[in-house]
Design a protein around this motif. Structure first.
Motif, short mmCIF file in Angstrom:
data_model
loop_
_atom_site.label_atom_id
_atom_site.label_comp_id
_atom_site.label_asym_id
_atom_site.label_seq_id
_atom_site.Cartn_x
_atom_site.Cartn_y
_atom_site.Cartn_z
N VAL A 270 0.92 -1.30 -0.01
CA VAL A 270 0.08 0.05 0.07
C VAL A 270 0.91 1.24 -0.07
CG1 VAL A 270 -1.68 1.31 1.10
CG2 VAL A 270 -1.82 -1.29 1.28
N PHE A 271 0.73 2.19 -0.84
CA PHE A 271 1.65 3.45 -1.09
C PHE A 271 0.85 4.29 -0.13
CE2 PHE A 271 2.14 7.22 -3.93
CZ PHE A 271 3.44 7.45 -3.43
N ILE A 272 1.73 5.10 0.45
CA ILE A 272 1.29 6.19 1.54
C ILE A 272 2.15 7.38 1.39
CG2 ILE A 272 0.47 6.64 3.95
CD1 ILE A 272 0.66 3.58 4.34
N PRO A 273 1.99 8.51 0.53
CA PRO A 273 2.72 9.53 0.48
C PRO A 273 2.37 10.25 1.68
CG PRO A 273 0.60 9.79 -1.04
CD PRO A 273 0.81 8.42 -0.27
N LEU A 274 3.47 10.88 2.32
CA LEU A 274 3.34 11.67 3.54
C LEU A 274 3.71 12.99 2.97
CD1 LEU A 274 5.06 9.46 6.21
CD2 LEU A 274 2.90 9.26 5.30
N LEU A 307 -0.34 -6.87 4.94
CA LEU A 307 -0.04 -5.97 3.86
C LEU A 307 1.31 -5.23 4.33
CD1 LEU A 307 -3.51 -4.33 3.10
CD2 LEU A 307 -2.19 -6.51 2.08
N THR A 308 1.95 -4.82 3.26
CA THR A 308 3.32 -4.04 3.34
C THR A 308 3.04 -2.39 3.31
OG1 THR A 308 4.73 -5.82 2.64
CG2 THR A 308 5.65 -3.82 2.43
N PRO A 309 3.12 -1.44 4.25
CA PRO A 309 2.93 -0.13 3.99
C PRO A 309 4.31 0.05 3.14
CG PRO A 309 2.50 -0.77 6.20
CD PRO A 309 3.21 -1.84 5.39
N TRP A 310 4.05 1.02 2.17
CA TRP A 310 5.29 1.61 1.45
C TRP A 310 5.19 3.15 1.54
CZ3 TRP A 310 4.90 2.45 -4.68
CH2 TRP A 310 5.87 3.27 -4.90
N LEU A 311 5.90 3.87 2.60
CA LEU A 311 5.78 5.04 2.85
C LEU A 311 6.63 6.03 2.02
CD1 LEU A 311 4.41 3.63 5.33
CD2 LEU A 311 5.14 5.61 6.67
N LEU A 312 5.99 6.99 1.31
CA LEU A 312 7.00 8.07 0.59
C LEU A 312 7.22 9.01 1.30
CD1 LEU A 312 8.69 9.07 -1.68
CD2 LEU A 312 6.49 9.81 -3.07
N ILE A 313 8.29 9.18 1.93
CA ILE A 313 8.49 10.27 3.19
C ILE A 313 8.88 11.34 2.42
CG2 ILE A 313 9.58 10.65 5.58
CD1 ILE A 313 9.35 7.54 5.99
N GLU A 314 8.17 12.54 2.25
CA GLU A 314 8.58 13.64 1.59
C GLU A 314 9.25 14.67 2.45
OE1 GLU A 314 5.25 15.00 -0.76
OE2 GLU A 314 4.67 13.11 -1.56
N LYS A 331 8.55 -5.03 7.98
CA LYS A 331 7.30 -5.19 7.59
C LYS A 331 6.91 -4.06 6.73
CE LYS A 331 5.99 -8.96 9.77
NZ LYS A 331 5.61 -10.19 9.17
N ALA A 332 7.78 -3.22 6.52
CA ALA A 332 7.37 -1.89 5.87
C ALA A 332 8.55 -1.51 5.02
CB ALA A 332 6.93 -0.76 6.81
#
Length: 418
Positions: A270-274, A307-314, A331-332
């Motif tokens: 799961v893509f999570i842009p911050l 699920l695997t969180p994919w954090l785009l840490i801007e 896990k991430a």
């Protein structure tokens, strides 16, 4: 690829990335460029064509993936979030898109606004679905403005509700809005079918997708889509309790939507842009109070679902590295843009898979030799012991093809473990 079948290549690439995520040592460092509008520019089409000519967009993505042979590719759904004809049909007001407010060769631009007023927190908290349907949706979709005439959704829980329901829905303006939605649904189905066939086609050629589902941390969902940056900044001082309550209210909605979409695609990431939790926006104390609690619950909730969180840490999170390490190990994915990635390796190297490290500016203006030098340092330091995916700092649009080629080819050549 030395006689390997597409199925073997798919499994090999998937395992390479999964080993990195689980902090194991893979056969080599995975490389997964976040292509963005590079897909269009590399293939010689405009960003506007990516929004309107679905077949050209599909061909552009296919060409780029085949030419660069990444271990995983970035879904085109994260570049063109909604197609141009759909945006026109509903008169969407929250973005300007190529050829419609910005240059045909430019990325989309988000239009911030106070789409929820400060005094409307109570209405949102009391009944989020009703607020979204009768207040928020009419403000952001011009074609759906008549929805503000609908009866309160909670009134339908009263017995014999058919009269207010029929009365509300029978208005000509509301009928017209629903007719627009029917046309929009057909367009969405056409667009989705093309992207779904592209994903299946690339999978059949041996290329896994990074992710097909997206979520937003609750603070960002409020700051981006409801209150705007200025509004939510003031809320941290003027109505902190309401803001925190609203983030908690949004949390299960974001979690449920992400789980639903991952099940639809079968891709367990799961893509999570911050957007608004970085050093330049809020203090460390505010980050601990307003941002991290629900972000952590979102991350751990996704992990609990397998699920695997994919954090785009801007932007820059260097001061927050110790805080964001409080999640289950292996896990991430933490994808860093401007954070000191070498410091991140020191602090988080035994907790999460680290992704990124090649500055977008370097890919746009540097030389292949400079890119190679940067990739070597990343492999030697951040890639040591596994847990690293080579990528740009964020989605790339204007990168030089020769620099992207260097990043991919050098990683495959030099990034071999053992």
């Amino acid at each position: 690829m030395m006689g390997k079948t597409p199925e073997e290549l798919f499994q090999e690439r998937s395992k390479r990335v999964e080993d990195a995520i689980q902090l194991k040592v893979p056969d080599r460092v995975p490389v997964a460029p976040s292509f963005g509008f590079f897909y269009a520019k590399y293939a010689g089409i405009t960003c506007e064509e990516a929004y309107y000519d679905y077949d050209k967009w599909k061909t552009a993505v296919e060409k780029t993936v085949i030419d660069f042979q990444p271990d995983m590719y970035a879904s085109p759904r994260f570049t063109v979030l909604s197609p141009g004809p759909l945006l026109e049909m509903v008169d969407f007001k929250q973005i300007k898109w190529p050829g419609h407010g910005v240059s045909p060769n430019h990325s989309f631009q988000f239009v911030e606004g106070e789409y929820m007023k400060a005094e409307e927190y109570d209405a949102f908290l009391q009944d989020p679905s009703d607020f979204v349907m009768r207040t928020y949706v009419p403000r952001i979709y011009g074609a759906l403005e008549p929805f503000k005439m609908l009866p309160p959704l909670r009134s339908l829980m009263v017995g014999y509700a058919v009269v207010p329901l029929a009365t509300g829905l029978a208005r000509p303006e509301i009928i017209s809005a629903f007719q627009t939605l029917l046309k929009a649904r057909a367009e969405v189905q056409r667009w989705r079918s093309i992207l779904d066939s592209l994903r299946e086609q690339l999978a059949g050629m041996g290329f896994p997708s990074c992710s097909e589902a997206m979520a937003a941390t609750p603070f960002d969902a409020i700051g981006d889509f409801l209150r705007g940056t200025r509004g939510i900044m003031l809320d941290m001082y003027r109505r902190p309790e309401k803001l925190i309550e609203a983030t908690e209210k949004l949390l299960p909605m974001q979690l449920q939507a992400a789980v639903f979409n991952t099940k639809r695609s079968g891709i367990p990431r799961v893509f999570i842009p911050l957007h608004k939790g970085a050093d330049g926006f809020m203090s460390l104390a505010q980050f601990k109070t307003f941002y991290w609690p629900t972000l952590r619950k979102l991350v751990t909730g996704l992990i609990d679902e397998g699920l695997t969180p994919w954090l785009l840490i801007e932007a820059d999170y260097t001061s927050r590295l110790e805080i964001i390490g409080d999640i289950p190990k292996g896990k991430a994915i933490y994808h860093f843009e401007l954070t000191d990635i070498f410091k991140a390796k020191e602090i988080l190297g035994d907790v999460v898979c680290i992704r990124g490290g090649v500055p977008n500016s370097l890919l746009c203006t540097g030389t292949p030799e400079e890119v190679k030098e940067r990739c070597k340092k990343l492999i030697d330091v951040v890639g040591k012991g596994g847990g690293f995916i080579m990528d740009a700092g964020a989605f790339i649009d204007e990168a030089k093809p020769e620099n992207v080629r260097t990043m991919v080819d050098f990683t495959k050549e030099y990034g071999v473990y053992g």
